[in-house]
Scaffold this active site. Structure first.
Site, short mmCIF file in Angstrom:
data_model
loop_
_atom_site.label_atom_id
_atom_site.label_comp_id
_atom_site.label_asym_id
_atom_site.label_seq_id
_atom_site.Cartn_x
_atom_site.Cartn_y
_atom_site.Cartn_z
N LYS A 34 0.82 -1.21 0.00
CA LYS A 34 0.00 0.00 0.00
C LYS A 34 0.85 1.26 0.00
O LYS A 34 0.62 2.18 -0.77
CB LYS A 34 -0.92 0.01 1.23
CG LYS A 34 -1.93 -1.12 1.25
CD LYS A 34 -2.86 -1.02 2.44
CE LYS A 34 -2.20 -1.25 3.78
NZ LYS A 34 -1.62 -2.59 3.93
N GLU A 220 -2.03 4.92 5.77
CA GLU A 220 -2.54 4.49 7.10
C GLU A 220 -3.89 5.14 7.41
O GLU A 220 -4.13 5.63 8.52
CB GLU A 220 -1.53 4.86 8.21
CG GLU A 220 -0.13 4.34 7.98
CD GLU A 220 0.06 2.87 8.35
OE1 GLU A 220 -0.94 2.18 8.64
OE2 GLU A 220 1.21 2.41 8.31
N GLN A 250 -5.56 -3.16 10.79
CA GLN A 250 -4.41 -2.55 11.45
C GLN A 250 -4.77 -1.25 12.16
O GLN A 250 -3.92 -0.42 12.43
CB GLN A 250 -3.29 -2.29 10.44
CG GLN A 250 -2.70 -3.58 9.88
CD GLN A 250 -1.48 -3.30 9.02
OE1 GLN A 250 -0.48 -2.78 9.50
NE2 GLN A 250 -1.57 -3.64 7.76
N ARG A 587 4.85 -7.75 10.92
CA ARG A 587 6.07 -6.97 10.70
C ARG A 587 7.21 -7.87 10.24
O ARG A 587 8.23 -7.39 9.75
CB ARG A 587 6.52 -6.23 11.97
CG ARG A 587 5.56 -5.20 12.55
CD ARG A 587 5.09 -4.22 11.55
NE ARG A 587 3.82 -4.65 10.97
CZ ARG A 587 3.33 -4.18 9.83
NH1 ARG A 587 3.98 -3.29 9.14
NH2 ARG A 587 2.17 -4.61 9.36
#
Ligand SMILES: Nc1ncnc2c1ncn2[C@@H]1O[C@H](COP(=O)(O)OP(=O)(O)OP(=O)(O)O)[C@@H](O)[C@H]1O
Length: 699
Positions: A34, A220, A250, A587
């Site tokens: 993204k 985000e 997230q 991660r």
DNA sequence: GCACACGCCTTTTTT
DNA sequence: AGGCGTGTGC
């Protein structure tokens, strides 16, 4: 479009990059590229669509992310543009406000209050209203939540139903806003709100900026709050060129006002939104992706997602339960050391993630014991340290004598005999005559209403401030130097704090004072991350968002920690905890280690701990349980520290090998004939050598 | 009466 | 690591 590197993108990413005909939402799972879409889209807009860098409003989550994005874009475009608008909501808003805030009744040299300052002001107000200062934390969060939801004090007060606490909160809120305005100060939430106000009240300005910003890019997006969303909608009033990317799985900042509905309702608010889904993950191995996807799928209220990878299976996830937090830390440190010595990884490839800042202590200790270099990214950030904030308060007060919060901080720092009773005298004087606190001090001196000794102390304080205020400082550093010299501050503090202040001083060199203050106010923990240096990174799960590491450890996966015990009752909060764990797992690129302990010392009590329920949601076929028992290593001495007795080969020294030439010793262990030395030969790689067999010369 | 130093207590996550 | 309350000393 000829030299645009579209081939670095998969078809779905390409689609997202080239689609410019209206609102676009990229909704996709972790590691699906993204952020890369945002970066490439920026480059595409400038290179192929001819947009100026100044016409793309690009929002990232941290300053660090903004810098990295800028760096990538500049590289791709061979540009080094001055006038870009890439930054966090807060820093972009400051930039707009510095130019126009006088339109809504503030002065353009306003100062920014961070959460400490905010708390300081709330405390003063509580005290003044005879309320318990312990309410401070609660009040700060409530007010911040109201603000990020666009509820003004007037709105709030006119809608309360007469409960006592609400009624008081309304008064505090109102008072808080008034004081801020009087001090010409804005808190973090105000930075966004004021831009909204500015645009709402000045149609021409809004028009001008919407014309300038031909495209809006938001990374985000799942962690934006209502006010930030409102700002985006304003900027999109005249065109719908917005591209937001995010992942509802997230969203982990609800406690700060982030509103997951922004991403869930985007399609409704922006009609004819095109939605692009990215499903290929480029970051992690199959095991990591399948395990994390299965784990997160236990959440309800989420948009289901597919995630796959071409990467191979890799290792299974390692799960290990240890006896206590010291053994956990030791286990992690040993694994890092072992992997490092094998030579596949550098120290910067490792991250240790945890839920609570206080977990870092034990981890740091173990890393120190193993001689592993590390950096702690979460916790009290550099600019929040007491000694730094004290100096900052001087700086701000020198520039703005209305800033009562800073004044309160410095009035008796370093101690100069102006204590609590003197301060309350000053405060009541200020209240009585409706003047600023500093005016009140001057008035007290003039009217001669206090004892001679106190008066003398007040006079010397005022003189000090006046002297510091007279000069025209060429940069922030020279101002800091004067403050330190005039106040003798350094003589009053310990050695390590002095070091911090000196570092602070050098970071201020050649920076204009006000620019420096802005930078410092908006600086976050993650911004201090040195991703180029060879350190193991220690950070909270929150701070890890958007980052990636080849090897990740998640420590403290226990009920009560992750999920945190305060979140256990509320199903919404519990889901957020699960998302936090999801962020942590995703991660990892290659290896993922998860640990928990049987008992933990927490808040000065030893508690029995249960393994986190989240771990049970990882399908067992993706995970292996490691059994390790460190309790046999007596905590007092020996075993791991044999490394101390190893004469000729010290870590870091250079040696010469008959065939491979000169290399650097990375470690050695064993004794006598069994001595093994690990050496890194540049260009050749890492070798394990036995000096008994091969002649290793020290150079 | 007032300031200050010491020791005790608590700590979700943070732009 | 920092805030707060208590006891001491001026
Ligand atoms: N098309 C691609 N080809 C090769 N690598 C890619 C591609 N797209 C992304 N990557 C790599 O995949 C990794 C993840 O990308 P990126 O950070 O953009 O994902 P993201 O969706 O923003 O992740 P997250 O939401 O987890 O933060 C990065 O290392 C990036 O370089």
């Amino acid at each position: 479009m000829k030299d645009f590197p579209l081939r670095d993108l998969n078809p779905a990413q390409q689609e997202a990059v080239v689609y410019c005909e209206g609102p676009l939402l990229v909704l996709a799972g972790a590691g699906s590229g993204k952020t890369r879409v945002i970066t490439y889209k920026y480059a595409y807009l400038t290179k192929s669509k001819g947009l100026l860098p100044s016409s793309i409003f690009t929002v990232t989550f941290t300053n660090k992310a903004a810098d990295e994005m800028k760096e990538r874009i500049f590289k791709m475009c061979n540009g080094n543009w001055k006038n870009t608008w890439i930054g966090t909501f807060h820093s972009l808003c400051v930039r707009i406000l510095r130019a126009h805030i006088d339109n809504i009744g503030y002065k353009r040299d306003f100062i920014i209050y961070d959460d400490d300052d905010q708390a300081g002001l709330i405390k003063r107000i509580l005290k003044d209203l005879n309320m318990h200062e312990a309410l401070c934390k609660c009040v700060v969060t409530k007010i911040s939540n109201l603000k990020s939801n666009l509820i003004t004090p007037e709105d709030y007060i006119s809608n309360i139903e007469g409960y006592e606490f609400e009624e008081r909160l309304g008064r505090i809120y109102m008072r808080y806003q008034n004081e801020l305005k009087r001090y010409n100060a804005l808190d973090f939430d105000d930075l966004i709100l004021c831009v909204i106000k500015l645009f709402n009240e000045n149609e021409d300005l809004l028009r001008r900026y919407s014309e300038q910003f031909k495209y809006i890019l938001v990374d985000e997006f799942q962690d934006t709050n209502k006010s930030q969303y409102m700002l985006l909608q304003l900027l999109c009033r005249y065109h719908k060129n917005i591209c937001a990317v995010g992942d509802d799985d997230q969203s982990i900042y609800k406690f700060r006002g982030a509103n997951i509905h922004n991403i869930l309702n985007f399609e409704k608010d922006f009609p004819d939104t095109k939605i692009v889904k990215l499903e290929q993950n480029y970051r992690s191995t199959k095991h990591i992706i399948l395990a994390s996807s299965a784990m997160i799928s236990r959440n309800t209220m989420r948009k289901p997602k597919i995630l796959w990878t071409e990467r191979d299976w890799g290792e299974k996830i390692f799960y290990c339960q240890l006896n206590n937090e010291e053994e956990e830390a030791k286990y992690i440190a040993k694994n890092i050391k072992e992997l490092y010595l094998k030579g596949d990884y550098e120290y910067k490839d490792f991250a240790i993630l945890y839920r609570l800042v206080l977990q870092a202590r034990a981890l740091e200790e173990a890393l120190r014991m193993e001689g592993i270099p590390y950096q702690v990214i979460s916790g009290v950030s550099f600019y929040h340290r007491k000694e730094i904030k004290d100096v900052l308060a001087y700086m701000r007060f020198i520039l703005n004598k209305e800033d009562n919060v800073s004044l309160m901080r410095i009035i008796n720092t370093p101690p100069r005999g102006i204590g609590a009773s003197a301060i309350s005298k000053i405060e009541s004087e200020a209240k009585k005559y409706m003047i600023s606190t500093f005016e009140a001090i001057k008035r007290i001196i003039k009217e001669d209403t206090v004892s001679a000794t106190l008066k003398e102390k007040l006079v010397s304080f005022v003189t000090l401030i006046d002297e510091l205020s007279e000069k025209d400082y060429k940069d922030a550093a020279s101002m800091i130097k004067d403050i330190l010299n005039f106040t003798g501050y350094l003589e009053e503090i310990e050695e390590d704090r002095i070091q911090n202040v000196l570092e602070f001083l050098s970071s201020a060199e050649k920076m204009p004072v006000r620019e420096f203050l802005d930078k410092v106010a908006l600086f976050s923990n993650v911004d201090t991350w040195e991703n180029k240096k060879n350190y193991v990174s220690l950070l909270t799960l929150h701070a890890a968002k958007g980052l990636e590491f080849p090897v990740v450890f998640i420590a403290g996966c226990e009920e009560g920690i992750l999920p945190y015990f305060k979140a256990l009752e509320d199903p919404f909060e519990l889901q957020e905890e699960r998302r936090l764990f999801y962020v942590g797992m995703t991660r990892a690129k290659n290896l993922l280690f998860i640990t928990s302990v049987k008992q933990r010392k927490l808040y000065s009590k030893v508690q029995k701990q249960e393994t986190s329920s989240f771990i049970k949601d990882i399908p067992p076929e993706y995970c292996i349980c490691i059994r390790k028992d460190y309790s046999t290593f007596a905590p007092n001495k020996k075993e791991p520290e044999t490394s101390k007795i190893k004469p000729p080969f010290v870590i870091g020294c250079k040696v010469k090998h008959p065939t491979w030439g000169v290399g650097v010793v990375r470690d050695c262990y064993g004794e006598g004939d069994d001595l093994k030395v690990i050496v890194n030969f540049p260009g050749i790689g890492i070798k394990k050598l036995a000096p008994k067999i091969v002649n290793l010369e020290r150079v």
